[in-house]
Scaffold this motif. Structure first.
Motif: not given
Length: 621
Positions: A139-165
């Protein structure tokens, strides 16, 4: 001679032209009505009946089936035409992903062009495979791409990885506000919940709910049902936060409303049912069991979650539902069902300590506390990092020691667990769960000063209303001035502003109101009771104006207990007969000269030579 140009069959055949015009029409209509996808499939089949290998028709049919969520059918069409030079690799990988065949989906991505949509699908597959760190990197590699809902999926992935902070920092790097969309606000609130920041999470969820409701009002598209489902999920998550913050009335009403109106999808309903049952605890056990029955597979005799729920719920959520179901069975004293469910849990959750804790609870109920403590010791050796200071483990050990009368030992276990979590650097800190329990335990056993210290720390760090109430109650026994200071933070009860507490304490109690006002109010009450009084129902044909003679008041008594009862006269003649069969009592013959006596004696004399059969008839008379 120059070769003739090949004719395009789509333009040379009028029927094909009409079919493609119809296909284009239905595709445009699918943006407003999802039912149009079925028409796209039908028209595509008509085209393929004339042109069996037409790429456009095949591609339209596959995409329409995917949009209609018929992934098995779409995969069958892809496999049917796999020999044709048509690139449907991405569609195949997506269908496998939606069918939860993640390993096959990941393999299907090999050889595809590494564009943004392929990388996005790969990130989602990695997330489902549990490779959360790799998912976050993607997701961080794709952060420069203009993809819809990228930030939503990135936040969900961070929470799942135990990196909510890291969520807020990541959004700042993307220069995106958490309130950009209701989906992003919801996911960001979930990260705050993981960090035990419930007050900010509540405000962000309220914002997400408002944005979502505004979207429902403004949006006239076909996704209204989907958006309304999202509203229900936000409401349930908000209810959970309010439950943790001590706003139990608001959270309970939200849960009940969602369940009663059957709002949201299966996942939302399951979370609402579980949280409501957990809040009620041992109150209304039968109702809790009935609510859990709504979540199980219909054809299953034992409790087993439906396939849809089993696919959607995380292991943590499924474990919570099964554990709460077990506890209700334990409270209902349905030990056979509780043992049966408890025996199945280790196979479902082999890496969890919860099944062991539930087994220990069964042993405690069976008065086998020593065996339960031995089982917990074995579990601690098997899972030293998971079990030693977990709230469930600590609660069970404290209960065992309290049952054995070792209150000091139980208090030491709580203090050790709180100290361990205070020094822990993990994301999922359990202090918000352990500290209220420790404070309640110490207050229950007369340790008011230590209890007030714990409550005060909870209030400062977590802003819990329940903790604030506990702090005021505890400080009232230790430090009245400090208790009054914290008491000012409590919300005033409505209708109590004009009450003088000092004068109220001096009164001897409530007194009835005297005077005309009291009599008038009593008359009004009597009138209301008179209005509520129902007319009596009379038997059929009964005239209340002419009721006739009153019924016998003794009509319900047994006949022998009534005042008019007279017992039947017994025949004493049979008891006075002595001697051989057919003999006559001479005294009775001499004492009576009546005709009846003479008739009786003559009958006796004539009956002497008769058989025993005749004698028996006479004796019965």
């Amino acid at each position: 001679m120059a070769p003739k140009s090949k004719e395009n069959p789509k333009t040379s055949n009028p029927a094909i032209e009409d079919l493609f015009s119809s296909l284009n029409k239905h595709i445009k209509g699918s943006h407003t009505q999802r039912s149009e996808f079925e028409q796209v499939v039908k028209v595509a089949d008509q085209v393929l009946s004339i042109l069996p290998s037409d790429e456009d028709a095949i591609r339209c049919k596959v995409v329409a089936l995917i949009e209609a969520k018929k992934f098995n059918d779409a995969l069958s069409v892809i496999n049917l035409f796999h020999k044709l030079p048509i690139d449907l690799g991405f569609q195949k990988a997506y269908c496998l992903y939606r069918l939860k065949k993640f390993d096959e989906a990941f393999v299907s991505l090999n050889g595809l062009k590494r564009d943004s949509k392929t990388l996005l699908l790969e990130a989602q597959i990695l997330n489902r495979l549990g490779k959360t760190d790799a998912c976050v990197d993607m997701y961080q590699k794709l952060s420069k791409s203009k993809i819809e809902w990228l930030e939503v999926n990135l936040v969900a992935a961070l929470i799942a990885a135990g990196k909510a902070s890291q969520v807020l920092k990541a959004l700042e790097g993307l220069k995106i506000k958490p309130t950009t969309t209701y989906q992003l606000a919801y996911n960001t609130a979930c990260s705050l919940i993981e960090n035990n920041n419930y007050a900010d999470a509540e405000q962000l969820l309220l914002t997400a709910k408002r944005i979502c409701q505004e979207t429902v009002t403004d949006d006239k598209s076909s996704d209204l049902a989907y958006i309304e489902t999202d509203v229900a999920s936000i409401v349930v998550q908000l209810a959970y936060v309010q439950q943790v913050l001590g706003k139990t009335q608001e959270s309970t009403s939200s849960y009940v409303d969602i369940i009663k109106r059957n709002l949201g999808d299966e996942f939302t309903l399951a979370v609402a049912v579980n949280n409501l049952v957990a809040f009620k605890g041992s109150k209304d056990i039968s109702d809790g069991l009935r609510k859990f029955d709504r979540l199980k597979e219909k054809d299953s005799q034992n409790f087993q979650l439906s396939q849809a729920l089993d696919a959607k719920l995380s292991q943590k959520n499924k474990e919570a539902i099964y554990a709460n179901r077990f506890l209700l069975l334990l409270h209902a004293n349905k030990m056979d069902q509780a043992r049966e469910l408890c025996a199945a849990l280790p196979g479902m959750f082999p890496e969890s300590v919860v099944p062991t804790l539930l087994q220990a609870a069964v042993l405690v109920r069976e008065n086998k506390a020593a065996k339960a403590e031995e089982l917990l010791g074995q579990c601690a050796e098997k899972f030293p990092e998971k079990s030693k200071h977990l709230p469930a483990t600590v609660s069970t050990i404290v209960a065992l020691k309290e049952r054995a009368g070792d209150n000091d030992g139980a208090s030491a276990v709580l203090d050790s667990a709180i100290k361990w979590w205070s020094n822990s650097m993990t994301e999922s800190n359990k202090l918000s769960v352990l500290m209220p329990e420790a404070a309640a335990f110490k207050l229950r056993h007369g340790q008011e000063e230590e209890a007030s210290r714990l409550y005060e720390e909870i209030v400062k760090n977590h802003s819990s209303i329940d903790a604030l109430v506990g702090l005021v109650t505890t400080l009232a026994h230790v430090n009245v001035e400090k208790a009054e200071t914290y008491e000012k933070q409590l919300k005033p009860l409505p209708g109590l502003k004009a009450v003088d507490v000092d004068n109220l304490e001096k009164t001897s109690g409530a007194k009835p109101i005297e005077g005309t006002a009291a009599s008038s109010s009593q008359e009004e009450v009597k009138k209301e009771k008179a209005k509520r009084k129902r007319k009596p129902k009379y038997p059929k044909g009964f005239d209340p104006a002419n009721p006739g003679p009153p019924p016998d008041p003794e009509r319900w008594l047994p006949r022998r207990d009534r005042s008019s009862y007279r017992p039947k006269r017994k025949d004493k003649r049979a008891a006075q007969i002595r001697g051989s069969q057919g003999a006559v009592n001479k005294d009775k013959q001499e004492a009576s000269t009546s005709k009846s006596n003479q008739a009786a004696s003559s009958k006796a004399n004539t009956a002497a030579p008769s058989s025993s059969k005749v004698s028996k008839k006479k004796s019965r008379r």
